[in-house]
Design an enzyme around this catalytic site. Structure first.
Site, short mmCIF file in Angstrom:
data_model
loop_
_atom_site.label_atom_id
_atom_site.label_comp_id
_atom_site.label_asym_id
_atom_site.label_seq_id
_atom_site.Cartn_x
_atom_site.Cartn_y
_atom_site.Cartn_z
N SER A 70 31.29 45.22 34.21
CA SER A 70 31.21 43.64 34.74
C SER A 70 31.58 43.26 35.74
O SER A 70 30.98 42.23 36.25
CB SER A 70 31.86 42.67 33.73
OG SER A 70 33.39 43.18 33.57
N SER B 79 38.04 43.41 41.61
CA SER B 79 38.44 43.87 40.25
C SER B 79 38.91 42.87 39.24
O SER B 79 38.75 41.58 39.70
CB SER B 79 39.97 44.38 40.80
OG SER B 79 40.78 44.81 39.46
N HIS B 80 39.01 43.08 38.00
CA HIS B 80 39.31 42.32 36.91
C HIS B 80 40.76 41.62 37.12
O HIS B 80 41.00 40.63 36.57
CB HIS B 80 39.08 42.98 35.60
CG HIS B 80 37.83 43.17 35.21
ND1 HIS B 80 36.84 43.82 35.72
CD2 HIS B 80 36.97 42.47 34.30
CE1 HIS B 80 35.83 44.00 35.28
NE2 HIS B 80 35.81 43.07 34.34
N SER B 81 41.52 42.55 38.05
CA SER B 81 42.85 41.88 38.05
C SER B 81 43.30 41.63 39.49
O SER B 81 42.86 42.33 40.44
CB SER B 81 43.91 43.25 37.63
OG SER B 81 45.28 42.90 38.30
#
Length: 238
Positions: free
Chosen positions: A70, A9-11
């Site tokens: 991404s 995840s981006h987080s």
């Protein structure tokens, strides 16, 4: 068969929280979070993904779930650095991150192989169980055989029972229901949905007092129904 699951995840919080949620229903499954950048920011990290793949290297197969486009690209880059044998063991699912991870983890907890885990993740949004990006999903034949296990046998059983636990058939009881149903060589349905599909059962949203109708066919039909009825009557231990 041990299938590991990597959550990208981006987080960092999203990745860690998703893993924590899945562990509530699949305590024995190797789950690794790879979220955020190296400096704690929002984004994806090649190093974190690579480290996650290495941590899961001793499993029989790895399923990767990602949140945004991404994340898939960074994962693809990490996969390009693996040798051919290690790359062949990694399968990237296009399923939704949270729902897909939970469904995949429950499938892995019940002993499912990579194909079964990918299929369970795909059921989260009806996504095809093919790898993304690149790669090829495993031969789906084993999952197809398992799905219809015992359906040619004449044994049929059914029963109805009242849901007694206060919170109804929410995530944890639903996971226990699926894990129990998966132990039997039978095709099992509950209130007309597949009893071996976590998301299908959760979508029923059955509250306390609701009637749970269990039907099974196949060699273990009677045993499956009896075990599931006993589980419901026990209140799932809550």
């Amino acid at each position: 068969m041990t299938v590991g699951i990597l959550v990208v995840s981006h987080s960092a919080s999203v990745a860690t929280g998703t893993v924590e949620l899945a562990r509530q229903m699949a305590a024995d499954v190797p789950l690794v979070a790879a979220g955020g950048t190296e400096d704690g920011g929002i984004g994806t990290s090649f190093e974190a993904i690579t480290a996650g793949l290495e941590e899961l290297r001793d499993t029989d197969g790895i399923v990767v779930l990602c949140d945004l486009g991404s994340a898939y690209l960074t994962t693809e880059t990490a996969l390009d650095f693996l040798d051919e044998d290690d790359r062949a063991r990694v399968h990237v699912s296009p399923a939704p991150l949270v729902e897909g991870t939970v469904a995949a983890a429950v499938a892995a907890q019940t002993g499912g192989d990579v194909t079964a885990v990918l299929t369970a993740a795909a059921s989260a949004a009806g996504t095809p169980d093919t790898d993304r990006p690149g790669g090829t999903a495993p031969d789906p034949t084993p999952a197809a055989v398992d799905e219809t296990a015992g359906s040619s046998d004449g044994a049929v059983a059914s029963a109805a029972v009242e849901l007694v636990n206060e919170s109804g058939l929410h995530a944890r009881p639903a996971a226990e229901f699926v894990k129990t149903a998966a132990r039997f060589e039978a095709r099992v349905r509950v209130n007309d949905v597949d009893a071996k599909s976590l998301l299908a059962i959760m979508a029923l949203a059955l509250p306390k007092g609701a009637t749970v109708s269990v039907e099974a066919s196949g060699p273990d039909a009677r045993q499956a129904v009896d075990a599931l009825v006993a589980l419901v009557r026990s209140g799932f231990g809550e």
